[in-house]
Each structure stands twice: as structure tokens, then as C-alpha cells.
Design a protein around this motif. Structure first.
Motif, PDB file in Angstrom:
ATOM      1  N   SER A 115     -25.711  27.590   6.768  1.00 38.94           N
ATOM      2  CA  SER A 115     -25.379  26.217   7.136  1.00 38.94           C
ATOM      3  C   SER A 115     -23.873  25.989   7.090  1.00 38.94           C
ATOM      4  CB  SER A 115     -26.089  25.246   6.191  1.00 38.94           C
ATOM      5  OG  SER A 115     -25.705  23.913   6.452  1.00 38.94           O
ATOM      6  N   VAL A 116     -23.218  26.459   6.026  1.00 39.59           N
ATOM      7  CA  VAL A 116     -21.764  26.307   5.910  1.00 39.59           C
ATOM      8  C   VAL A 116     -21.061  27.095   7.013  1.00 39.59           C
ATOM      9  CG1 VAL A 116     -19.758  26.765   4.451  1.00 39.59           C
ATOM     10  CG2 VAL A 116     -21.853  25.845   3.437  1.00 39.59           C
ATOM     11  N   PHE A 119     -21.238  25.195  10.245  1.00 38.14           N
ATOM     12  CA  PHE A 119     -20.343  24.036  10.230  1.00 38.14           C
ATOM     13  C   PHE A 119     -18.897  24.467  10.404  1.00 38.14           C
ATOM     14  CE2 PHE A 119     -17.850  20.706   8.120  1.00 38.14           C
ATOM     15  CZ  PHE A 119     -18.371  19.568   8.726  1.00 38.14           C
ATOM     16  N   GLU A 120     -18.481  25.507   9.707  1.00 38.56           N
ATOM     17  CA  GLU A 120     -17.112  26.021   9.843  1.00 38.56           C
ATOM     18  C   GLU A 120     -16.813  26.368  11.300  1.00 38.56           C
ATOM     19  OE1 GLU A 120     -16.304  29.381   7.422  1.00 38.56           O
ATOM     20  OE2 GLU A 120     -16.793  28.350   5.553  1.00 38.56           O
ATOM     21  N   GLY A 162     -21.099  16.390  10.074  1.00 39.43           N
ATOM     22  CA  GLY A 162     -21.025  16.484   8.621  1.00 39.43           C
ATOM     23  C   GLY A 162     -21.575  15.257   7.936  1.00 39.43           C
ATOM     24  N   GLY A 192     -24.766  16.741   6.547  1.00 40.11           N
ATOM     25  CA  GLY A 192     -24.275  17.147   5.245  1.00 40.11           C
ATOM     26  C   GLY A 192     -24.333  16.042   4.209  1.00 40.11           C
ATOM     27  N   GLN A 240     -21.651  20.649  -1.586  1.00 41.54           N
ATOM     28  CA  GLN A 240     -21.591  21.344  -0.297  1.00 41.54           C
ATOM     29  C   GLN A 240     -20.636  20.653   0.670  1.00 41.54           C
ATOM     30  OE1 GLN A 240     -25.390  22.304   1.478  1.00 41.54           O
ATOM     31  NE2 GLN A 240     -24.491  22.761   3.469  1.00 41.54           N
ATOM     32  N   SER A 262     -17.735  22.514   2.833  1.00 43.09           N
ATOM     33  CA  SER A 262     -17.762  22.449   4.298  1.00 43.09           C
ATOM     34  C   SER A 262     -16.467  21.887   4.863  1.00 43.09           C
ATOM     35  CB  SER A 262     -18.948  21.596   4.756  1.00 43.09           C
ATOM     36  OG  SER A 262     -20.176  22.190   4.356  1.00 43.09           O
ATOM     37  N   THR A 285     -18.512  29.941  -0.876  1.00 42.69           N
ATOM     38  CA  THR A 285     -19.785  29.756  -0.166  1.00 42.69           C
ATOM     39  C   THR A 285     -20.877  30.614  -0.800  1.00 42.69           C
ATOM     40  OG1 THR A 285     -18.621  29.263   1.898  1.00 42.69           O
ATOM     41  CG2 THR A 285     -20.928  29.901   2.077  1.00 42.69           C
TER      42      THR A 285
END
Length: 667
Positions: free
Chosen positions: A97-98, A101-102, A116, A120, A298, A302, A367
Motif C-alpha cells: 500500500s505504501v 502511494f509513493e 491519501g 489513508g 501510516q 506515506s 516501511t
């Protein structure tokens, strides 16, 4: 089996061999264990890249609608669900998931931030603070983008000091409802993403009051819209124009005695029972508060990763421009010099490039810790690991987002006037990332959290300590306890004994490229500063100065020590990643970048090291010579280093600056 031991250094007089960089191999290192997920998002960014060109010509309303559609599409594709439990349609993989998003950070940042907020913050709060009935009722629709919401924490009068929020959630036993009230304008919810236009349900953080007794900040689900219309008792105001992120509908919220069912309390850590009584599995209200907030870590991880991605976009544009643009004759009539061949241009860009690689390794490590902690049966299964994660996430987020601001500005200047054109992305990158340094926590406040962990060693009292409690805790220790906890000076002495030439080799240039020497320098700085802050705290209290005044007077020392701590962790992550690789040209490239990051970091603070006896003037000059040599060594592979970021050409944009990929990117 390939060895992972440190490769021997070549003698100085022989000169190092030329570096050979393979972008695909370097990308594998940067992408880490979730390369496939990152590639899927890259493909989607290429398909959605039109928004980068369209956004300047759209009205604010049109841009927000376009961003909303892309966020919903992102959810419908399943990428947003990667970190959610499988039972609600998720992938059960927080690390993936991270990573997704990155990678989204390579594209339009309004889409990233609104994603986000939706998945998130809003979705994460329902997941982490709610229980099974909340999960069953909401999560499937949230992660698919069918139910849009917002995360209503920040108030006009309280941002970082969340514990003192003033919105009230009062339980009415007569109707079995929770009544949510904004007592005055300073308690209005402010800067809430999704509030101005699209949000239908808000996670509202408020002081919970049951039977006349306050129990601290809790989260309550409050509907704010139905069929696009604001609900009775809810007032909404658009925040208006911002520096950037115009595609995100930030708004303000007031609640005029809005009633919601008792079951809308997100009650993982505390509940109001059928008998109307308040109960919590965590008796201490401070510990309960910090445990609740800790589950939302998180978001910080993120945001830091998003800042890192924006840095990579800026660096690829600037480096590729430096490999195309020529300026002034090179000595041969009619032939001008490439910008990146100038020593000053290398000084401006290549240390930032090395730091970006180092920070990528640090982000992978935080992470990994996030995934490890939250993959346990309960996120508080290992209290110490959870506190260590919170501290590391806070510090990493701070340095990553400051790095983004510095890098984007330097890259813009390195592209001259062309970098000032909106079409070349720097305007959006600068404007859209500027808020990252205060989003998900002001960076200076976050470094105070890091310092608290360092000074208290995550003791059992950790959660109960505000900044004044930290002062009292530290002054109750012997200062030697703080020093002995890490004993940097002893490590420094041990490293001296193993350098080339023994203790006499400490002042020889060969030691500069020893990662143990580099780490010892950063560790010594960190721990000397930490011990100094502890001494100042203790001396202030011993002199009878009130705790609050002591902290204010020592705050700059505390934050400096915390930042030094994070820089040391970044280097440790990079060194460990390089040492884990088998001997190869890729390892050689990363070793050079690690050396460049370490020595440029020491060089930037050489005044401190000189003042504290860890550098002589000749050795300080030797570090500058070595940095310059590393810049010349890295220069021929600069194009490959930015190509390894894997930014889709369609998403990169800046066609005026980068043009088509050059046939010979080494220049």
C-alpha cells in the motif's frame, strides 16, 4: 553463493575504476520488494498523465471534479485496497500500500493527496480505530471509492496539540445518541481535505463526555452530506485558494449539536456500553490517546514517501536538462560545455541525488517496520517496537519532506529561466509539496517526538510525557545514563582501532571511504548533542527554572540532536543495503553514492566537527577533495541514476527541458 562482505578498496594512487550503471538493476534496489505493485501504478500514471497538462486550463471546480474522478478510479482498480484486510476486499499488505502511494507521487499531487485523505486517513481511521461492525458497514465502500469521506482532526485553534482539541462529543443517555458540537470558531475543523465538496462522512476527533465526565479525544463518525447536499446541523466553508493542491477540496466544518447513534463512536480502544457507561481497555487517558494516534502512523510514512517521489521527479528533470543544455565554449571552437560538466552544477545536483538514494533506503526500512508491527495480531503487541516505529516514522517524514523542498528549489534554479515555466512542472512541484513539511505533523514538532524517544529510551513513562514531563524525566536521570545508553565516544575509539593504519590511520584519507568511520562520525555527533541537551535540561531544573522555560531554552538543542539521529539512521540504512548486495557494478555505483552522501553530510556540518575535535583542518580539506572526486566519478552515470527512478515519460512531463531520451545519456 555471492558474498556480502565489504569489497576491498583500491589504493588511492591507483584511482577508482569507472562506474558502470544499469538502470534496471538500480531500479530493483530502489523499488524494493514491491516492484510489481509500483509498475502497475506506473502504468496507470502513464494513462492518466493528461491531467498534468490540463490542470492549468481547468477552473478550480473542474479540476476538483477531475481529481475526484481519478481518485475514485484509483480505488476501483484495487490499488487503494492493498493495505486493507482481505475480508473487505483488501490485499492485507501494508508495505504494498505504501509503495503504491509513493509511486502515485510521480504524477499529479492533488490526486495523491486526495487519495491519501480518502484511503489513508479516512479509511485508515475507520480500520484502525473502529471495530468489526464499522469495518463491515463502511470499509468495502471506502476502499472502492464509493463512499467518500474526510478526516476531521485539525482545528483552527489547535493543530499539533491534538490532545487539547475543543470539539465536544457528548453522550445523551436519554436518546442513546452522541451530540457533536463546535463550541466556537476556534474549535471549527479547519483545512479538512474532502470537506468542501465531496466528503459524505467525516471521522471527527472530539472530547468525549459521558455522564458529565471528560475522557479525552475520541473519534466519531458524523455524516456531513447526502446526495451532494450538506446535512442539517453541519456548516461547511471552502478554505479558498491555496499555494498549491488546488484539486483538493479543503474546507472548514462546524457542528451545531449534530446527533449520531452511539454506535458511531469508533470504539476499538474505548466504548460506551448498553448501560451508558464508559469503558476502556487502557485506563490511563494519556496512554489511550497516544495509542489511538499511534495506529495512524501510516499517514506519516506515506507523506514522507510522497515527498521523496516528488524529489525524484525534480532531479530527473534537472539532471536530464543538464545533460542536454550547453553553455559557453569548452575550449574547442564552436563546442559548448554541457551544464553537468561544470563542477558547480555537479555540486548542486549530485549530492542531492546521492541523498535521494540514501533516503530511499531509509524509507524502505521504515516501511518494513510499519508492515512488521501492523502485521502482528494487534498493533500494540510489541509496545517498544511500536514506539520505535512512531519515532522513526516521525523523523524520516521530517527529513524526507525537507529534502523535497530543498531539492525541488535547487533543481528549479539549475534549469534557469526554463524551470520557471509552469509547463516544466517545477511550479506545481514547489507549490504542491510545500505543505508536506507541516502535513501529518509539523516537522519540528515531529523531531521533538524523536528526541523524546531518544532521551527516555521509550521507557514505560513514554506515552505519559508531554514536553515538560520529558524535562522532569530526564532530569531524574544521571546525565551519564543518557550517554552510556549509546556510548558514542566508546564506539568512536573502537573504530579508530580498525581503520587502515590503526590509530595513526585515523588522519589518513583512506579512512574517509570507510563506512564504519562515516557512521562513527555521525553517531558521535548525534550522541554528543543528545548528551548536551540532557545536561542543559538537568542544569536548568537544578537551577530552579520552571520546566516549561527550561524546555523552551533547550528546544533548539533537542531538535538538532533529533535531526542528527535521523541522518545517522539514513546512512545506516544505506550502508546496510549496499553491504547486502553481491559484488557487482551496481554495488560499486551504490557504494560511491553512499560515500558521497556520508561525506557531503559531514562536510555540510564541518564547523561542528572541527569545534568538537573530530576533524582537523587538513582532514576537513581532505573531505572536500574526496567529495569533489566522488562528484567527478558519479557524473558519467548521472543519466542512468535518474533513469532508475522509473518515472513514466508521460508523467515526467517537462518536455521543453528533457526532450526525448538522448542517445548517449552519459554526455
Amino acid at each position: 553463493m555471492a558474498t556480502t562482505e565489504t569489497a576491498p578498496r583500491r589504493p588511492l594512487d591507483a584511482g577508482p575504476p569507472p562506474l558502470v550503471a544499469d538502470p534496471a538493476a538500480l531500479r530493483a534496489v530502489l523499488d524494493g520488494p514491491h516492484a510489481a505493485v509500483r509498475d502497475e501504478v506506473r502504468d496507470r500514471l502513464a494513462d492518466q498523465s493528461a491531467i498534468l497538462d490540463e490542470s492549468a486550463d481547468l477552473t478550480r471546480a473542474e479540476l476538483r471534479e477531475r481529481v475526484r474522478d481519478l481518485v475514485v478510479e484509483f480505488g476501483a482498480q484495487g490499488h487503494a485496497a492493498l493495505g486493507f484486510p482481505p475480508e473487505v476486499g483488501g490485499g492485507g499488505d501494508i508495505g504494498a500500500s505504501v509503495a503504491a502511494f509513493e509511486t502515485l507521487g510521480y504524477g499529479d499531487l492533488s490526486v495523491l493527496v486526495k487519495s491519501g485523505v480518502q484511503f489513508g486517513l479516512f479509511g485508515g481511521a475507520v480500520l484502525q480505530l473502529g471495530t468489526r461492525r464499522h469495518h463491515d458497514a463502511y470499509l468495502a465502500d471506502i476502499v472502492a471509492g464509493r463512499l467518500l469521506g474526510c478526516f476531521a482532526m485539525t482545528e483552527t485553534g489547535h493543530g499539533s496539540n491534538v490532545q487539547e482539541l475543543r470539539t465536544v462529543a457528548r453522550y445523551d443517555a436519554g436518546t442513546d445518541e452522541i451530540v457533536v458540537t463546535t463550541p466556537d470558531d476556534s474549535a471549527r475543523k479547519d483545512y479538512i481535505g474532502g470537506a468542501a465538496r465531496d466528503g459524505e462522512l467525516a471521522v471527527v476527533f472530539a472530547q468525549l463526555e459521558v455522564a458529565g465526565e471528560r475522557h479525552g479525544v475520541h473519534a466519531v463518525l458524523v455524516p456531513i452530506r447526502a446526495d451532494g447536499e450538506v446535512l442539517p446541523g453541519v456548516r461547511v466553508e471552502d478554505c479558498g485558494a491555496k499555494i498549491g493542491l488546488e484539486g483538493v477540496d479543503n474546507g472548514r466544518l462546524w457542528f451545531d449539536d449534530v446527533r449520531v447513534p452511539r454506535g458511531n463512536l469508533l470504539d476499538r480502544f474505548a466504548e460506551i456500553g448498553d448501560d451508558g457507561a464508559y469503558r476502556s481497555s487502557i485506563d490511563n487517558p494519556d496512554r489511550r490517546f497516544f495509542t489511538m494516534l499511534g495506529t495512524l502512523v501510516q499517514g506519516r510514512v506515506s507523506v514522507g514517501g510522497a515527498g521523496l517521489s516528488a524529489s525524484k521527479v525534480a532531479l530527473e528533470i534537472a539532471v536530464r536538462y543538464g545533460l542536454r543544455r550547453r553553455q559557453f565554449e569548452a575550449g574547442t571552437p564552436g563546442e559548448e560545455t554541457l551544464l553537468l560538466d561544470y563542477g558547480m552544477h555537479q555540486r548542486r545536483l549530485l549530492p542531492l541525488l546521492a541523498r535521494t538514494y540514501a533516503l530511499s533506503c531509509a524509507q524502505q526500512e521504515v516501511t518494513r517496520q510499519l508492515h512488521e508491527v501492523f502485521s502482528q495480531d494487534t498493533p500494540d503487541a510489541d509496545e517498544r517496537a511500536r514506539r520505535s516505529l512512531e519515532s522513526r516514522a516521525a523523523g524520516t517524514k521530517a527529513v524526507l519532506t525537507w529534502h523535497a523542498s530543498e531539492t525541488i528549489q535547487e533543481c528549479r534554479e539549475a534549469c534557469g529561466g526554463a524551470g520557471y515555466l509552469s509547463a516544466n512542472r517545477f511550479a506545481a512541484l514547489k507549490a504542491d509539496t510545500d505543505v508536506f513539511t507541516t502535513f501529518e505533523g509539523d516537522n519540528h514538532v515531529l523531531l521533538q517526538l524523536v528526541a523524546k524517544g531518544l532521551l527516555t529510551d521509550y521507557s514505560s513513562e513514554f506515552e505519559d510525557l508531554d514536553q515538560f514531563g520529558m524535562v522532569r524525566f530526564v532530569t531524574g536521570l544521571a546525565v551519564e545514563t543518557v550517554i552510556e545508553r549509546t556510548a558514542a565516544h566508546q564506539l568512536f575509539e573502537r573504530i579508530r582501532d580498525v581503520l587502515p593504519g590503526g590509530r595513526d590511520g585515523w588522519d589518513q584519507e583512506a579512512g574517509l571511504l570507510d563506512p564504519d568511520y562515516q557512521l562513527a562520525m555521525l553517531r558521535f555527533r548525534e550522541e554528543h548533542q543528545l548528551a548536551g541537551a540532557a545536561r542543559r535540561l538537568k542544569a536548568g531544573v537544578d537551577a530552579g527554572t520552571p520546566s516549561g522555560q527550561v524546555f523552551r531554552e533547550v528546544q533548539d538543542h533537542v531538535i538538532t540532536a533529533a535531526r542528527s539521529h535521523v541522518e545517522r539512521l539514513v546512512l545506516e540504512s544505506f550502508v546496510a543495503r549496499v553491504r547486502a548486495l553481491p559484488a557487482s557494478p551496481t554495488r560499486d555505483v551504490l557504494t560511491a553514492l553512499s560515500d558521497l552522501y556520508a561525506l557531503s553530510t559531514i562536510e555540510a556540518d564541518r564547523g561542528w566537527f572541527l569545534e568538537h575535535g573530530r576533524l582537523s583542518a587538513p582532514r576537513s580539506k581532505a573531505i572536500t577533495r574526496e567529495v569533489s572526486a566522488l562528484l567527478r566519478r558519479v557524473r558519467p552515470v548521472a543519466g542512468e541514476l535518474v533513469a532508475a527512478f522509473g518515472i513514466p515519460p508521460e508523467a515526467l512531463g517537462a518536455h521543453d527541458l528533457v526532450g526525448p531520451p538522448p542517445a548517449d545519456i552519459s554526455g
